[in-house]
Design an enzyme around this catalytic site. Structure first.
Site, PDB file in Angstrom:
ATOM      1  N   ASP A  72      -3.007   2.905   1.632  1.00  0.00           N
ATOM      2  CA  ASP A  72      -1.921   2.309   0.862  1.00  0.00           C
ATOM      3  C   ASP A  72      -0.695   3.216   0.814  1.00  0.00           C
ATOM      4  O   ASP A  72       0.439   2.744   0.790  1.00  0.00           O
ATOM      5  CB  ASP A  72      -2.397   2.009  -0.570  1.00  0.00           C
ATOM      6  N   GLY A  73      -0.917   4.536   0.818  1.00  0.00           N
ATOM      7  CA  GLY A  73       0.210   5.463   0.814  1.00  0.00           C
ATOM      8  C   GLY A  73       1.077   5.304   2.047  1.00  0.00           C
ATOM      9  O   GLY A  73       2.311   5.383   1.972  1.00  0.00           O
ATOM     10  N   ASN A 146       5.371   0.863  -5.764  1.00  0.00           N
ATOM     11  CA  ASN A 146       4.374   0.949  -6.826  1.00  0.00           C
ATOM     12  C   ASN A 146       4.990   1.282  -8.182  1.00  0.00           C
ATOM     13  O   ASN A 146       4.951   0.476  -9.100  1.00  0.00           O
ATOM     14  CB  ASN A 146       3.333   2.022  -6.493  1.00  0.00           C
ATOM     15  N   THR A 187      -2.187  -1.693 -10.283  1.00  0.00           N
ATOM     16  CA  THR A 187      -3.565  -1.266 -10.022  1.00  0.00           C
ATOM     17  C   THR A 187      -3.621   0.184  -9.549  1.00  0.00           C
ATOM     18  O   THR A 187      -4.655   0.646  -9.070  1.00  0.00           O
ATOM     19  CB  THR A 187      -4.212  -2.169  -8.957  1.00  0.00           C
ATOM     20  N   SER A 192      -4.618   3.698 -14.389  1.00  0.00           N
ATOM     21  CA  SER A 192      -5.307   4.904 -14.867  1.00  0.00           C
ATOM     22  C   SER A 192      -4.818   5.325 -16.249  1.00  0.00           C
ATOM     23  O   SER A 192      -5.565   5.923 -17.021  1.00  0.00           O
ATOM     24  CB  SER A 192      -5.089   6.060 -13.882  1.00  0.00           C
TER      25      SER A 192
END
Length: 296
Positions: A72-73, A146, A187, A192
Site C-alpha cells: 500500500d505504501g 491516507n 483503516t 490504530s
C-alpha cells in the site's frame, strides 16, 4: 470499456519478490501486444529490459494505465504523483496488508487479463492537500491519500494546538498529535488511534486526536469539503512535524498554521470485478466469518 494500450509499471525497490512479479507482468503485457513503460528507478535494477522508461512524474502524461507492484505504501506514493493526471491505477500486492493493492501475485495474469478485456470496477478516492504557513508565508506543502499527521517528531512531549473547521473555532487541545484522515486512510494510522472505519465512497474527513490530555476528546467526522486549520501554540517548546502518508515530512515552529483541504484531483483506482470492500476488511482486520461456517 476502456482500452489500455500504454501501460506503465511502478515497483517497490529492494525486493526480489517485486522484481520477479514485474518480470512476469512485463512478459504478460508484451504477449498482449501492449506498449510497456517502466518507471526509471525500477528499470535501473532490470538490466536488459529493452523497454521505454520514464520518470514517475511523466508516466501520468504518456500512459493509459499504471500498474503498481508492491504494498500500500508503494501505491500511496504513486497516487500522489499520478492523481493530477487522472490516470487509472491498478495495484498488485507484494506487501503485507494490501487494502489498496488487491491483486494477489498468484492471480496476476488472470486478473490483469480481465482488466485489459474491460472487466473491472473503477473507484475515485480523494486526497488531502496540506500547506504550512509561517507569518503568512508558505514554508511547506504536501498531498496525502491516507492521512496528514501533526506529531511531536522525536520528542516525547505533548503538543498544544487550536483546531478550526471552516473558520470556526472547535477546540484547543493538548495531545501527542492529531490525525486528519480520508476514508481511504481510515483503516490505517487513524484506526490504530481509535478512529472509525469509513467506507471509501464517503465524502468525509475524520479528525482523530492521538492520546489527548482530555478524556472527552473523541474523533470527529466532518464534511469532505471542510477546510481544517491547525494553529500550533506559540508557547510550544518543541518543533512538531507534519507528515503526509508517513512519507513526506516537514517541520513546524511554534505559531505556524497548518491548513488541510480536499485536493481537486482524485485518484482513479481500478479493482477486479469481484472486489468486495467488506471482504477486504474481514481478511485484513481479522473479522469473524459467517456463523456456522456458511459461505459468502
Amino acid at each position: 470499456m476502456e482500452q489500455f494500450r500504454n501501460i506503465g509499471i511502478i515497483g517497490r525497490l529492494g525486493s526480489t519478490q517485486v522484481l520477479d512479479t514485474i518480470r512476469r507482468l512485463k512478459k504478460f503485457l508484451l504477449d498482449r501486444h501492449t506498449h510497456v513503460i517502466l518507471e526509471d528507478s525500477i528499470a535501473e535494477v532490470l538490466p536488459g529490459h529493452g523497454l521505454q522508461t520514464s520518470s514517475r512524474k511523466n508516466l501520468g502524461e504518456i500512459c493509459d494505465l499504471v500498474i503498481v507492484v508492491g504494498g500500500d505504501g508503494s501505491l500511496l506514493g504513486a497516487a500522489r504523483a499520478l492523481a493530477r493526471h487522472k490516470i487509472p491505477v491498478l495495484g498488485v500486492n507484494r506487501g503485507s496488508l494490501g487494502f489498496l493493492t488487491d491483486i494477489r501475485p498468484d492471480e496476476l495474469e488472470v486478473k490483469v487479463a480481465e482488466v485489459l478485456d474491460g472487466n473491472y470496477l473503477t473507484e475515485n478516492r480523494f486526497l488531502l492537500e496540506t500547506e504550512v504557513r509561517r507569518n503568512a508565508e508558505a514554508i511547506g506543502q504536501g498531498d496525502a491519500l491516507n492521512d496528514v499527521v501533526l506529531h511531536p517528531g522525536k520528542s516525547t512531549r505533548m503538543i498544544e494546538f487550536e483546531l478550526f473547521i471552516d473558520g470556526q473555532f472547535v477546540c484547543s487541545q493538548k495531545a501527542d498529535g492529531l490525525i486528519v484522515s480520508t476514508p481511504t486512510g481510515s483503516t490505517a494510522y487513524a484506526l490504530s488511534a481509535g478512529g472509525p472505519i469509513m467506507h471509501p465512497k464517503l465524502d468525509a474527513i475524520v479528525i482523530v486526536p492521538m492520546y489527548p490530555h482530555t478524556l472527552s476528546s473523541r474523533p470527529i467526522v466532518v464534511d469532505g469539503n471542510s477546510e481544517l486549520k491547525i494553529v500550533v501554540s506559540k508557547d510550544l517548546q518543541i518543533y512538531p512535524q507534519v507528515s503526509c502518508d508517513g512519507q513526506n515530512h516537514f517541520t513546524c515552529a511554534p505559531g505556524d498554521t497548518v491548513t488541510i483541504r480536499k485536493k481537486p484531483q482524485k485518484l482513479c483506482l481500478i479493482h477486479p470485478l469481484d472486489h468486495n470492500y467488506y471482504e477486504v476488511c474481514r481478511t485484513k482486520l481479522g473479522w469473524g466469518s459467517r456463523l456456522g461456517g456458511g459461505g459468502e
